[in-house]
Design a protein around this motif. Structure first.
Motif, short mmCIF file in Angstrom:
data_model
loop_
_atom_site.label_atom_id
_atom_site.label_comp_id
_atom_site.label_asym_id
_atom_site.label_seq_id
_atom_site.Cartn_x
_atom_site.Cartn_y
_atom_site.Cartn_z
N LEU A 1 11.90 0.69 -1.24
CA LEU A 1 12.53 -0.19 -0.16
C LEU A 1 11.10 -1.11 0.28
O LEU A 1 10.40 -0.60 0.97
CB LEU A 1 13.38 0.41 0.86
N HIS A 2 11.04 -2.27 -0.25
CA HIS A 2 10.03 -3.32 0.36
C HIS A 2 8.67 -2.83 -0.34
O HIS A 2 7.80 -2.82 0.79
CB HIS A 2 10.23 -3.60 1.84
N GLY B 1 6.37 4.26 -1.62
CA GLY B 1 6.10 3.26 -0.43
C GLY B 1 7.07 3.65 0.58
O GLY B 1 7.56 2.75 1.13
N SER B 2 6.99 4.83 0.96
CA SER B 2 8.11 5.25 1.88
C SER B 2 7.75 4.98 3.25
O SER B 2 8.94 4.69 4.22
CB SER B 2 8.32 6.79 1.69
N GLY B 3 6.52 4.37 3.77
CA GLY B 3 6.41 3.85 5.09
C GLY B 3 6.76 4.82 5.98
O GLY B 3 6.46 6.22 5.96
N GLY C 1 -0.77 8.64 -1.00
CA GLY C 1 -1.22 8.33 -2.51
C GLY C 1 -0.79 6.68 -2.79
O GLY C 1 -0.03 6.36 -2.37
N ASP C 2 -1.20 6.56 -3.91
CA ASP C 2 -1.09 5.14 -4.60
C ASP C 2 -0.15 5.34 -5.59
O ASP C 2 -0.21 6.29 -6.45
CB ASP C 2 -2.39 4.41 -5.11
N ILE C 3 0.95 4.52 -5.47
CA ILE C 3 1.92 4.59 -6.69
C ILE C 3 1.17 4.49 -8.05
O ILE C 3 1.48 5.19 -9.09
CB ILE C 3 3.10 3.55 -6.49
N ASP D 1 3.13 7.39 0.26
CA ASP D 1 2.64 6.00 0.96
C ASP D 1 1.07 6.07 0.96
O ASP D 1 0.45 7.35 1.00
CB ASP D 1 3.30 5.68 2.27
N LEU D 2 0.54 4.98 1.09
CA LEU D 2 -0.68 4.91 1.23
C LEU D 2 -1.46 5.23 2.73
O LEU D 2 -2.43 5.55 2.90
CB LEU D 2 -1.45 3.38 1.07
N LYS D 3 -0.32 5.15 3.44
CA LYS D 3 -0.97 5.16 5.15
C LYS D 3 -1.05 6.65 5.30
O LYS D 3 0.16 7.19 5.75
CB LYS D 3 -0.07 4.44 5.89
#
Ligand SMILES: C[S@@+](CC[C@H](N)C(=O)[O-])C[C@H]1O[C@@H](n2cnc3c(N)ncnc32)[C@H](O)[C@@H]1O
Length: 386
Positions: A257-258, A186-188, A240-242, A214-216
């Motif tokens: 993180l978050h 979820g590195s954003g 990708g999705d975790i 990350d998904l985005k």
């Protein structure tokens, strides 16, 4: 004053330990990759050193030189630069050298003498200095080109620094003698992924390979562009999705993180299954337990939606920490950043020990879960391990 006198004068001050800080700039060769070198005194293992920070176009390097050996470094610096700005305890000195080493020497006496501070991180304890330009922070819009942290980004800068402190504390738990594999789930926008890479690879010189997931898609594309431009060749970003990420057999360090709700739990479960030595995770919103929670003895609290939400959130992090302990981690819940900056301020830090849980620990966990009528996602994922 001639060149030799200038050297003597300057070194006298250095050797009598009057230096506060100095900067060598104006490279003699314009094409030089090395743009400037900053000096400051530090104490290492009880000995006075001068720390040289080499600022290249894209990277920073540090060297700590014993005071007795500094004259050699000084000679090399003078071959490379034509300007020195130095602050000593009671004067500021500016040296300008011509191509042929004619010297312009300016001294400004200070009214109030300054104290030398030898502590390693004397600037607000930050590992990343708030006036040094870091290429990744410039690209991410946290710093201006000349290294000033933008006013509206100071909280982010503080958060990044805090995270780097946790990474620094974890160094001893990472494997030695081989490449270290690191994943950021979820590195954003990846402020922390870049900070982690910068600190471990560029400042500490460790052999690491880092992946941010990350998904985005657009965000990931931009992160890859930045990594490519900065020549961060062991840093990659994947869309990708975790939940579906099954690409690894073993990972040494997992950070989040978050990452929203149970995405954090999925990341923790992955980390445990890979036998990660270090887990650093700052959870985000938590809804799972809030939905499940049924404990009449707590009605006085949970009748209030706001209190229920906060209680569920704290209970979730406590459960996460307890599960990590049960599966062989030395786990702590720590304050990530002052609560005034973000309410999401708990960091789960877990170091693998492989220690088996006692019966008493397992019973303590089970009775807490029964009391809350909870069925945590992380427990379902990791039940087989404890
Ligand atoms: C609040 S942002 C935090 C981003 C970054 N770690 C930071 O602190 O700046 C949470 C990120 O987690 C990502 N995310 C949430 N669930 C995810 C999942 N299941 N798989 C991958 N990424 C996920 C989101 O797309 C988002 O970019």
């Amino acid at each position: 004053m001639d060149f030799e006198q200038m050297k003597e004068q300057f070194l006298n001050r250095i050797h009598s330990k009057q230096l506060i800080h100095a900067t060598f700039s104006q490279p003699r060769q314009k094409s030089n990759e090395l743009k400037r070198v900053k000096l400051k005194p530090i104490e290492l293992k009880g000995q006075y050193h001068i720390q040289l920070e080499y600022q290249y176009e894209r990277i920073l390097k540090h060297e700590n030189v014993l005071l007795e050996k500094f004259s050699d470094s000084f000679e090399i610096l003078l071959q490379q630069f034509r300007q020195i700005h130095a602050q000593f305890t009671d004067e500021k000195i500016q040296v300008q050298l011509s191509k042929k080493n004619k010297v312009l020497w300016k001294v400004e006496k200070l009214e109030n003498a300054k104290q030398v501070n030898l502590s390693h991180n004397r600037k607000k304890q930050y590992l990343l200095d708030d006036s040094t330009p870091y290429p990744f922070l410039i690209r991410l819009g946290v710093q201006t080109e000349d290294g000033k942290v933008k006013k509206q980004k100071f909280d982010k800068f503080r958060q990044i620094n805090r995270f780097v402190e946790f990474i620094d504390d974890s160094l001893q738990h990472l494997p030695k003698g081989r490449q270290i594999r690191i994943l950021d789930f979820g590195s954003g926008k990846s402020y922390l992924t870049f900070a982690l890479y910068h600190y471990l690879k560029i400042e500490k010189g460790l052999d690491i390979r880092v992946t941010g997931l990350d998904l985005k898609k657009e965000v990931i594309e931009e992160c890859n562009r930045i990594a490519h431009d900065l020549h961060y060749d062991q840093l990659e970003f994947l869309v990708g999705d975790i939940n579906d990420y099954n690409e690894e057999n073993a990972v040494d360090m997992v950070v989040t993180l978050h990452a929203c709700d149970v995405a954090t739990d999925m990341a923790l479960a992955r980390a445990v299954k890979w036998g990660a030595k270090v887990i650093l995770s700052v959870p985000c919103c938590q809804h799972e337990l809030n939905r499940q929670l049924h404990a009449p003895a707590l009605d006085i609290m949970t009748q209030h939606g706001l209190v229920k939400e906060r209680f569920a959130s704290l209970a979730t992090d406590s459960i996460r920490a307890e599960i990590l302990t049960l599966v062989g981690y030395d786990t702590q819940l720590l304050e990530f950043i002052d609560i005034e900056h973000t309410p999401k301020n708990i960091l789960i830090r877990a170091y693998l020990t492989g220690k088996k849980p006692t019966l008493e620990q397992r019973e303590r966990y089970n009775s807490f879960i029964q009391f809350l009528s909870a069925e945590p996602f992380l427990q379902k994922e990791l039940q087989q391990y404890f």
